[in-house]
Design an enzyme around this catalytic site. Sequence first.
Site, mmCIF file in Angstrom:
data_model
loop_
_atom_site.group_PDB
_atom_site.id
_atom_site.type_symbol
_atom_site.label_atom_id
_atom_site.label_comp_id
_atom_site.label_asym_id
_atom_site.label_seq_id
_atom_site.Cartn_x
_atom_site.Cartn_y
_atom_site.Cartn_z
ATOM 1 N N SER A 195 0.858 -1.196 0.000
ATOM 2 C CA SER A 195 0.000 0.000 0.000
ATOM 3 C C SER A 195 0.889 1.239 0.000
ATOM 4 O O SER A 195 1.793 1.349 0.838
ATOM 5 C CB SER A 195 -0.859 0.050 1.268
ATOM 6 O OG SER A 195 -2.076 -0.606 1.089
ATOM 7 N N ALA A 196 0.597 2.171 -0.900
ATOM 8 C CA ALA A 196 1.460 3.354 -1.058
ATOM 9 C C ALA A 196 1.507 4.235 0.195
ATOM 10 O O ALA A 196 2.535 4.853 0.478
ATOM 11 C CB ALA A 196 0.980 4.185 -2.242
ATOM 12 N N THR A 233 -11.453 1.945 -14.228
ATOM 13 C CA THR A 233 -10.483 2.901 -14.778
ATOM 14 C C THR A 233 -9.373 3.163 -13.767
ATOM 15 O O THR A 233 -9.642 3.410 -12.595
ATOM 16 C CB THR A 233 -11.201 4.224 -15.140
ATOM 17 O OG1 THR A 233 -12.267 3.904 -16.026
ATOM 18 C CG2 THR A 233 -10.249 5.213 -15.799
ATOM 19 N N CYS A 323 -6.951 -0.456 11.889
ATOM 20 C CA CYS A 323 -8.216 -0.985 11.373
ATOM 21 C C CYS A 323 -9.119 -1.517 12.474
ATOM 22 O O CYS A 323 -10.309 -1.681 12.280
ATOM 23 C CB CYS A 323 -7.952 -2.106 10.379
ATOM 24 S SG CYS A 323 -6.737 -1.655 9.178
HETATM 25 N N1 PLP Z 1 -1.497 -5.481 5.865
HETATM 26 C C1 PLP Z 1 -0.781 -4.817 6.773
HETATM 27 C C2 PLP Z 1 0.388 -5.494 7.436
HETATM 28 C C3 PLP Z 1 -1.101 -3.504 7.110
HETATM 29 O O1 PLP Z 1 -0.373 -2.846 8.022
HETATM 30 C C4 PLP Z 1 -2.212 -2.909 6.463
HETATM 31 C C5 PLP Z 1 -2.644 -1.545 6.854
HETATM 32 O O2 PLP Z 1 -2.791 -1.251 8.019
HETATM 33 C C6 PLP Z 1 -2.913 -3.638 5.506
HETATM 34 C C7 PLP Z 1 -2.534 -4.928 5.229
HETATM 35 C C8 PLP Z 1 -4.080 -3.061 4.768
HETATM 36 O O3 PLP Z 1 -3.672 -1.980 3.971
HETATM 37 P P1 PLP Z 1 -4.750 -0.998 3.323
HETATM 38 O O4 PLP Z 1 -5.660 -0.564 4.437
HETATM 39 O O5 PLP Z 1 -3.946 0.114 2.771
HETATM 40 O O6 PLP Z 1 -5.464 -1.776 2.291
#
Ligand code: PLP
Length: 377
Positions: A195-196, A233, A323
């Site tokens: 993830s950027a 897109t 999250c």
């Molecule tokens: N995997 C890991 C180890 C992460 O730290 C994260 C983000 O917290 C993700 C997956 C999910 O990334 P994104 O929310 O950018 O999709």
Amino acid sequence: MSIYFDHAATTPLRKEVKTSWIDAFETFGNPSSLHQYGRKAKAAIELIRRQIAQDLKVLPAEVFFTSGATESLNTAIRTAVLQHPHSRIYCSPIEHHAVLDCAEALAKAYERELIWLAVDAQGVLNFEILEEARPGDVLLAMGHNNEIGNRNPLERLSEWALTKELIWITDTVQTVCIEQLPLDKLKGITAIAASAHKFGGPKGVGFLVWRTAFPLRPLLLGGAQERALRAGTENTSAIVAMGKAWQILQATRTAQREHLEQLSQALKEQLTTIPGMAFNGSQDPVNGHPGIINVSIPYEGKTAMLLFQLDLNGLCISEGSACTSGSSQGSHVIKALGKDQKGRAHLRFSLGSENTHEEVEKAVQILQKCLTAASKL
Ligand code: PLP
């Protein structure tokens, strides 16, 4: 200015990245259009694809742009699980929820056996159960853990995955930020995700590297973008901005890592002055993440209240994965380590390239101040 020690959740957008993002708004053509505006946008995207592929030592055709690691992981895991009708899923219990929830849902929906890897009190996984794995089984084990920083033995797992002919999907969201990850030498890895926003880029954009003979099963159906494997897109400007962030990361990664190692060493030393403090995760520097420090400290009350107090006093950290910060369940990672959660707060400090030694000192003072205030309540 408050101290920001939550880089595992997200990183500040780099100035140069912001500029390149804004500049790329001018490249407005639809990359699928055949005219010059479309071709220009397509060329911008393909340039980033080639750069990322070159750095990771994979083919450009193996790099897919997505909305981030969650989408990348969901696409890869679903493809892997559905590839063989009787495949089993071997999964680490301390994966990010983007992996855990996906694995659990797929196992349930397609009646697949989900086998949990054992984990010890330091968060070190035991992979011996893989001896029983059969060709085509799926292995879900990440690069670095985002809560405690533990690094899985990628080199050894790669050999294992090759010998056993496993489909190994590894979440490298945190890993790519601190390691070069030469995939030509890690041939057992089927897929990685990134993830950027974890390396100074925008949110909502990332990539998946998928390198196996069987094709991805798209999550979304529609247009033929990304070789018809990821409809919709392309977000050209975000991909260009991610490319800029990636470029900066390649140029600065080694220096950043050294800086993080020094800072975290200083932070660890200062944290040991807190009575009853214990570190969570492997403390071995080779098998850890130089910017992630996770501690448990005696604290009666809700960790969220302590985090709130810390924030009010100028220190931004978190309990674990951003999250799950809204949930009252606590961290599944700390739980998996068998730690007693009662009467203790679990705190994750995740450092970034712009942090300083002064901030480290100040952060621990703020923590001590808040703990002293709480003990008087
Ligand atoms: N995997 C890991 C180890 C992460 O730290 C994260 C983000 O917290 C993700 C997956 C999910 O990334 P994104 O929310 O950018 O999709």
